[in-house]
Design a protein around this motif. Structure first.
Motif, mmCIF file in Angstrom:
data_model
loop_
_atom_site.group_PDB
_atom_site.id
_atom_site.type_symbol
_atom_site.label_atom_id
_atom_site.label_comp_id
_atom_site.label_asym_id
_atom_site.label_seq_id
_atom_site.Cartn_x
_atom_site.Cartn_y
_atom_site.Cartn_z
ATOM 1 N N ASP A 153 5.222 3.326 9.634
ATOM 2 C CA ASP A 153 6.177 4.290 10.154
ATOM 3 C C ASP A 153 5.193 5.630 10.507
ATOM 4 O O ASP A 153 4.082 5.605 10.300
ATOM 5 C CB ASP A 153 6.813 4.574 8.551
ATOM 6 C CG ASP A 153 7.723 5.752 8.777
ATOM 7 O OD1 ASP A 153 8.122 5.949 9.616
ATOM 8 O OD2 ASP A 153 7.980 6.258 7.156
ATOM 9 N N THR A 191 11.760 5.458 9.293
ATOM 10 C CA THR A 191 11.202 4.922 7.826
ATOM 11 C C THR A 191 12.183 3.848 7.668
ATOM 12 O O THR A 191 11.514 2.643 7.237
ATOM 13 C CB THR A 191 11.350 5.885 6.874
ATOM 14 O OG1 THR A 191 10.638 7.015 7.256
ATOM 15 C CG2 THR A 191 10.768 5.600 5.542
ATOM 16 N N ILE A 216 6.063 6.749 5.374
ATOM 17 C CA ILE A 216 5.397 8.206 5.201
ATOM 18 C C ILE A 216 6.898 9.043 4.884
ATOM 19 O O ILE A 216 7.736 8.910 5.593
ATOM 20 C CB ILE A 216 4.942 8.775 6.570
ATOM 21 C CG1 ILE A 216 3.653 7.815 6.869
ATOM 22 C CG2 ILE A 216 4.744 10.015 6.717
ATOM 23 C CD1 ILE A 216 3.305 7.853 8.131
ATOM 24 N N ASP A 217 6.692 9.626 3.754
ATOM 25 C CA ASP A 217 7.901 10.481 3.301
ATOM 26 C C ASP A 217 9.082 9.631 3.382
ATOM 27 O O ASP A 217 10.070 10.264 3.873
ATOM 28 C CB ASP A 217 8.040 11.814 4.063
ATOM 29 C CG ASP A 217 6.845 12.745 3.576
ATOM 30 O OD1 ASP A 217 6.195 12.660 2.722
ATOM 31 O OD2 ASP A 217 6.737 13.609 4.554
HETATM 32 MG MG LIG Z 1 10.804 9.144 7.772
#
Ligand SMILES: [Mg+2]
Ligand SMILES: Nc1ncnc2c1ncn2[C@@H]1O[C@H](COP(=O)(O)OP(=O)(O)O)[C@@H](O)[C@H]1O
Length: 417
Positions: free
Chosen positions: A173, A53, A75-76
């Motif tokens: 990502d 990320t 993502i997250d």
């Molecule tokens: Mg991540």
């Protein structure tokens, strides 16, 4: 099949082994890659926690600084990173991030898996049907928890972003899966699941009922179906039946979309960046991924070895630093304790760096063609634009431009041949 590092047998030592240089990985020019207008998609993958990320966000920032109109699909993301990118509100759409002084534009979004799934359903059925699906408890658990849904939805969102043509570069990502391969396997797994024998069997009575009464449901099948209904619970079975019946028209749709996105990843202009930390597990996973990409004919930009610990100087070996530390400590001179402590820190750092370089060498022995870029660990977490800027610099600076003279493909200098 390419060899995995752990499969490499120890070779008999040639007579002049000591004089052989270690394997040299080719440098990776990410600055050129993101500045190149032909580059349209960059996918950052790797196992969980290695810095995917952060790397995605830092590359996107570098691209915006290089004049591109870029969107990063995260993502997250860690909470603080999300905050500093202005991603506190989930709305499943990109937002512009203000980057003072950047020539291009940085947009960022955080994937909302359920919302992406809901949008597909809405786009592919009549309003009444969509409502029936969205309210179905089985759909609700599938769309928010089925393993692989997140990977599938990331692919789906990528397809949407690409189709909208608003950005000249998309950086993706990938989900925090245990295995980096999950991302590539998700579309297939999803369509296999929705199309699967089990589901067809479970829902056969509902389908047959809809079309031709119970003509096809033999006594044996009814018996089987009753048992399953007991095990799973009648309500769940009815939920699944209703869901699949409603989704029936979309089956082809799902498979086609999955195939289309997969093809997108193989088109010229798409590049994969594999991220790993200098740990055996992460590098093993990176190794599998590299093999898989080459088997699928997908282009690999190279390996980002993130959070390395290069020493401040390589002029002093660990052994000599340890020796000097002892001498200093024994001398009892003024300031000797501080000097001894500093020397010991250096000695430890050299040992860590040697271990990291050894792991990197193993990877390069197995994949000599894969370009490598090391990124030193920052002092703290990377959670704001300043931190991302530093990381962007580490990712894109010229290979030889380091204070210690160690090229950015390595943690320690290469042994001379
Ligand atoms: Mg991540
Ligand atoms: N080069 C680095 N130096 C220091 N911290 C880092 C570095 N790269 C990543 N981190 C930190 O490591 C943690 C995990 O990174 P993240 O990008 O979320 O990993 P992933 O997406 O692969 O799970 C985050 O807290 C991030 O700030």
């Amino acid at each position: 099949m390419a060899t995995r590092p752990e499969d490499v047998e120890p070779q008999p030592r040639p007579a002049r082994a000591a004089a052989r240089p270690g394997p040299l990985a080719p440098p990776m020019d990410l600055a050129e890659l993101i500045a190149d207008r032909e580059t349209r998609i960059v996918v950052c993958c790797g196992s969980g926690g290695v810095g995917k990320t952060t790397t995605s966000a830092a590359l996107a920032l570098a691209a915006a600084q290089a004049g591109r109109t870029v969107v990063v699909l995260t993502i997250d993301p860690a909470r603080r990173l999300a905050q500093s990118l202005g991603l506190v509100e989930l709305n499943n759409e990109p937002r512009r991030v203000d980057v003072p002084g950047a020539e291009g534009e940085l947009h960022a979004m955080m994937l909302d898996m359920k919302r992406t799934f809901d949008d597909i359903v809405a786009a592919h059925s009549t309003p009444e049907r969509a409502e029936a699906i969205l309210e179905n408890p089985f759909y609700q658990s599938l769309s928010s928890s089925f393993s692989g849904t997140q990977e599938y939805m990331a692919m789906e969102k990528l397809g949407q972003l690409r189709a909208s043509n608003q950005w000249d570069l998309i950086i993706v990502d990938t989900p925090p899966s245990r295995s980096a391969l999950d991302f590539l396997d998700a579309p297939n797994r999803m369509s296999r699941f929705l199309d699967g024998t089990m589901i067809r069997l479970l829902t056969a009575p509902a389908r047959a009922g809809g079309r031709a009464g119970l003509r096809f449901a033999s006594a044996g099948f009814m018996f089987f179906s009753k048992i399953i209904s007991k095990i799973l619970g009648g309500q769940l079975l009815r939920d699944i039946s209703a869901f699949v019946a409603a989704l029936d028209t979309m089956f082809g749709g799902f498979r086609e979309r999955a195939t289309a996105t997969y093809e997108l990843l193989r088109r010229p202009g798409t590049w994969f960046v594999v991220v790993a930390s200098p740990e055996p597990d992460a590098l093993r996973e990176a190794s599998y991924f590299v093999d898989r990409l080459s088997a699928e004919g997908m282009p690999l930009a190279g390996l980002v070895l993130n959070r390395t610990h290069p020493p401040a100087t390589t002029a002093l070996s660990a052994t000599r630093a340890e020796g000097a530390a002892e001498e200093a400590a024994e001398s009892g001179a003024e300031g000797a304790e501080v000097a001894a402590a500093a020397l010991r820190v250096h000695a430890e750092r050299m040992v860590v760096a040697a271990r990291e370089q050894h792991l990197a060498d193993r990877f390069t022995s197995a994949h000599p063609e894969v370009a490598v870029r090391t990124v030193p660990a920052a002092a703290g977490d990377v959670h704001d634009l300043d931190g991302l800027r530093v990381m962007a610099g580490e990712l894109t600076a010229p290979d030889a431009d380091t204070p210690t003279g160690i090229p950015r493909t390595r943690v320690l200098p290469a042994r001379r041949g």
